[in-house]
Design an enzyme around this catalytic site. Structure first.
Site, PDB file in Angstrom:
ATOM      1  N   SER A  45       0.677  -1.290  -0.119  1.00 21.17           N
ATOM      2  CA  SER A  45      -0.044  -0.083   0.076  1.00 21.17           C
ATOM      3  C   SER A  45       0.920   1.327   0.024  1.00 21.17           C
ATOM      4  O   SER A  45       0.375   2.241  -0.232  1.00 21.17           O
ATOM      5  CB  SER A  45      -0.944  -0.123   1.167  1.00 21.17           C
ATOM      6  OG  SER A  45      -0.229   0.041   2.364  1.00 21.17           O
ATOM      7  N   THR A  66      -2.023  -6.529  -0.664  1.00 23.52           N
ATOM      8  CA  THR A  66      -2.666  -5.840   0.244  1.00 23.52           C
ATOM      9  C   THR A  66      -4.242  -6.061  -0.002  1.00 23.52           C
ATOM     10  O   THR A  66      -4.601  -6.268  -1.168  1.00 23.52           O
ATOM     11  CB  THR A  66      -2.543  -4.279   0.165  1.00 23.52           C
ATOM     12  OG1 THR A  66      -2.895  -3.762  -1.160  1.00 23.52           O
ATOM     13  CG2 THR A  66      -1.160  -4.005   0.311  1.00 23.52           C
ATOM     14  N   ASP A 146     -22.538  -1.676   7.760  1.00 24.25           N
ATOM     15  CA  ASP A 146     -21.959  -1.529   6.331  1.00 24.25           C
ATOM     16  C   ASP A 146     -23.181  -1.168   5.205  1.00 24.25           C
ATOM     17  O   ASP A 146     -24.119  -2.225   5.253  1.00 24.25           O
ATOM     18  CB  ASP A 146     -21.349  -2.816   5.898  1.00 24.25           C
ATOM     19  CG  ASP A 146     -20.546  -2.785   4.627  1.00 24.25           C
ATOM     20  OD1 ASP A 146     -20.798  -2.211   3.510  1.00 24.25           O
ATOM     21  OD2 ASP A 146     -19.397  -3.343   4.706  1.00 24.25           O
ATOM     22  N   ARG A 206      -7.516   2.676   7.533  1.00 23.46           N
ATOM     23  CA  ARG A 206      -6.805   3.786   6.805  1.00 23.46           C
ATOM     24  C   ARG A 206      -6.877   5.068   7.621  1.00 23.46           C
ATOM     25  O   ARG A 206      -7.899   5.454   8.098  1.00 23.46           O
ATOM     26  CB  ARG A 206      -7.428   3.997   5.340  1.00 23.46           C
ATOM     27  CG  ARG A 206      -7.032   2.862   4.382  1.00 23.46           C
ATOM     28  CD  ARG A 206      -5.558   2.854   3.862  1.00 23.46           C
ATOM     29  NE  ARG A 206      -5.217   1.975   2.731  1.00 23.46           N
ATOM     30  CZ  ARG A 206      -4.775   0.891   3.015  1.00 23.46           C
ATOM     31  NH1 ARG A 206      -4.681   0.524   4.208  1.00 23.46           N
ATOM     32  NH2 ARG A 206      -4.471   0.239   1.772  1.00 23.46           N
ATOM     33  N   ASP A 229      -3.314   1.800  14.425  1.00 28.34           N
ATOM     34  CA  ASP A 229      -2.327   1.206  13.756  1.00 28.34           C
ATOM     35  C   ASP A 229      -2.223   1.941  12.401  1.00 28.34           C
ATOM     36  O   ASP A 229      -1.154   1.655  11.865  1.00 28.34           O
ATOM     37  CB  ASP A 229      -2.796  -0.245  13.420  1.00 28.34           C
ATOM     38  CG  ASP A 229      -1.773  -0.908  12.512  1.00 28.34           C
ATOM     39  OD1 ASP A 229      -0.661  -1.068  13.079  1.00 28.34           O
ATOM     40  OD2 ASP A 229      -1.894  -1.447  11.436  1.00 28.34           O
ATOM     41  N   GLU A 234       0.452   9.591   8.054  1.00 31.26           N
ATOM     42  CA  GLU A 234       1.503   8.538   8.093  1.00 31.26           C
ATOM     43  C   GLU A 234       2.288   8.632   6.639  1.00 31.26           C
ATOM     44  O   GLU A 234       1.825   8.991   5.574  1.00 31.26           O
ATOM     45  CB  GLU A 234       0.602   7.218   8.147  1.00 31.26           C
ATOM     46  CG  GLU A 234       1.406   5.896   8.010  1.00 31.26           C
ATOM     47  CD  GLU A 234       0.426   4.848   7.914  1.00 31.26           C
ATOM     48  OE1 GLU A 234       1.059   3.815   7.206  1.00 31.26           O
ATOM     49  OE2 GLU A 234      -0.619   4.568   8.490  1.00 31.26           O
ATOM     50  N   HIS A 251       1.486   0.427  11.660  1.00 27.67           N
ATOM     51  CA  HIS A 251       0.667  -0.031  10.486  1.00 27.67           C
ATOM     52  C   HIS A 251       1.084  -1.617  10.301  1.00 27.67           C
ATOM     53  O   HIS A 251       1.319  -2.117   9.165  1.00 27.67           O
ATOM     54  CB  HIS A 251       1.068   0.829   9.169  1.00 27.67           C
ATOM     55  CG  HIS A 251      -0.136   0.676   8.165  1.00 27.67           C
ATOM     56  ND1 HIS A 251      -0.296   1.573   7.185  1.00 27.67           N
ATOM     57  CD2 HIS A 251      -0.839  -0.545   7.636  1.00 27.67           C
ATOM     58  CE1 HIS A 251      -1.189   1.129   6.408  1.00 27.67           C
ATOM     59  NE2 HIS A 251      -1.406  -0.077   6.681  1.00 27.67           N
ATOM     60  N   GLY A 254      -1.975  -6.134   9.975  1.00 26.47           N
ATOM     61  CA  GLY A 254      -2.021  -7.396   9.307  1.00 26.47           C
ATOM     62  C   GLY A 254      -0.824  -8.171   9.030  1.00 26.47           C
ATOM     63  O   GLY A 254      -0.708  -9.207   8.074  1.00 26.47           O
ATOM     64  N   TYR A 255       0.225  -7.793   9.772  1.00 25.11           N
ATOM     65  CA  TYR A 255       1.629  -8.537   9.604  1.00 25.11           C
ATOM     66  C   TYR A 255       1.683  -9.619  10.460  1.00 25.11           C
ATOM     67  O   TYR A 255       2.444  -9.746  11.060  1.00 25.11           O
ATOM     68  CB  TYR A 255       2.689  -7.409  10.065  1.00 25.11           C
ATOM     69  CG  TYR A 255       3.023  -6.505   9.000  1.00 25.11           C
ATOM     70  CD1 TYR A 255       2.076  -5.857   7.825  1.00 25.11           C
ATOM     71  CD2 TYR A 255       4.335  -5.903   8.985  1.00 25.11           C
ATOM     72  CE1 TYR A 255       2.603  -5.085   6.992  1.00 25.11           C
ATOM     73  CE2 TYR A 255       4.706  -5.059   8.069  1.00 25.11           C
ATOM     74  CZ  TYR A 255       4.015  -4.599   7.028  1.00 25.11           C
ATOM     75  OH  TYR A 255       4.345  -3.835   6.003  1.00 25.11           O
TER      76      TYR A 255
END
Length: 354
Positions: A45, A66, A146, A206, A229, A234, A251, A254-255
């Site tokens: 990203s 991503t 949503d 984001r 995060d 950023e 960030h 998701g790591y």
């Protein structure tokens, strides 16, 4: 054939070296000169893939390992007949586990809260759905919002109702600037004021979904616990933000090793389709063994959370990067590049359905 790949992608040689020379470079600073002779580009990203980067290049395939696509100029890619793919859902489990870990770090008593605790999930795509399932496995009440999808297994409410009912709100939406449901500054002075004063706010989507200025004012007023995060400006993060926010990470929600490897596999499979090659590789064959707990979810978390993921260490590492009142891009990127990828709970033999 030549492939340019972000140096922080996992297993690129394993997946792509049979097709081409793979050159790994820093994704944030990629230039036109570096990619113009490449046949394919593999990014994350942090790389803005647009006309400026690709014009008059040989690139015919762009793969982004991503979930999000706001860094890709999809209109330009399609107009120039450049195939592209992202990896929707690749790290959904990792992000869900990050959110649960953050909540339990802030309030360990939530491990036994069951239906007395309500988690509001904004955005019910791959990540939001995954988080809802894990939170339900924890015994928590889950409500979701949503405007684009509906799920029978998740109680869906209006945006205003979610803000007013949730004890914690976790954000999982793409960053969009236009339309009836644009998410840029979705959380602003007005929407933050609708949150319960004690409600925890978590953003791992984001940064610009939350107005930083409005958030700082809200925290000053309510003393709200906030987990970030991602950040509006950023990779530059101010001391003021770090001082106000309870838990900050660079960030990396998701790591997980599985999430990153799964992302590379998904763009590998898309690339195989692009060149009419049958995909025959699986990231799971490349993963090392890890410690096994073989326990139900809440038991494993109660006994082994520190071993599974020490989120406080990520917070401390980011705070240690401040110089002259700000986290620099170089320091931020170094944390991500050298991040010790954690393992997902299932790899430890933890049954999230028990």
């Amino acid at each position: 054939m030549k492939i340019i790949a972000d140096e922080n992608l996992a297993l690129t040689d394993y997946f792509f070296s049979e097709f081409a020379q793979v050159v790994s470079l820093a994704g944030r600073t990629l230039t036109h000169a570096e990619v113009e002779n490449a046949d394919a580009l593999l990014v994350r990203s942090v790389t803005k893939v647009n006309q400026q980067l690709l014009q008059e290049s040989k690139v015919q395939f762009v793969g982004s390992a991503t979930i999000g696509t706001d860094h890709l100029d999809i209109d330009y890619l399609q107009q120039n007949h450049i195939d592209w793919a992202n990896a929707a859902g690749c790290n959904a489990q990792a992000v869900a586990e990050y959110v649960i870990t953050a909540l339990l770090y802030l309030k360990p008593q939530l491990l036994h809260a069951e239906k007395t605790f309500t988690l509001g999930v904004i955005g019910l795509g791959n990540v939001g759905q995954c988080l809802a399932r894990v939170a339900q496995a924890m015994g928590w009440q889950v409500i979701g919002y949503d405007p684009f999808v509906s799920h029978q297994e998740i109680k869906q409410v209006t945006f205003d109702e979610l803000l007013q009912q949730a004890d914690a709100v976790s954000i999982h939406v793409p960053l969009t600037q236009t339309g009836d449901h644009a998410t840029h500054h979705l959380f602003n002075e007005c929407t933050l004021a609708q949150l319960r004063p004690h409600a925890i706010l978590i953003n791992s989507a984001r940064g610009a979904v939350i107005s930083e200025q409005a958030l700082l004012a809200d925290i000053q007023k309510t003393q709200r616990d906030v987990v970030l995060d991602v950040f509006e400006h950023e990779p530059k993060i101010s001391q003021a933000v770090l001082d106000a926010v309870k838990l900050v990470t660079p960030h990396i929600a998701g790591y997980s090793l599985e999430g990153k490897a799964r992302g590379t596999q998904m763009i590998y499979e898309a690339f195989c389709h692009h060149i009419s090659h049958h995909p025959n590789k699986d990231f799971r064959t490349q993963l090392p063994d890890c410690e096994q707990f073989n326990q139900p979810l809440t038991t494993a978390i109660a006994q082994h959370m520190g071993q599974i993921y020490n989120i406080l260490q990520d917070d401390q590492n980011l705070r240690a990067c401040v110089q002259d009142g700000i986290v620099s891009q170089q320091a931020f990127d170094a944390l991500r590049k050298n991040y010790p990828l954690r393992r997902e709970w299932a790899s430890h033999g933890i049954d999230i359905h028990a």
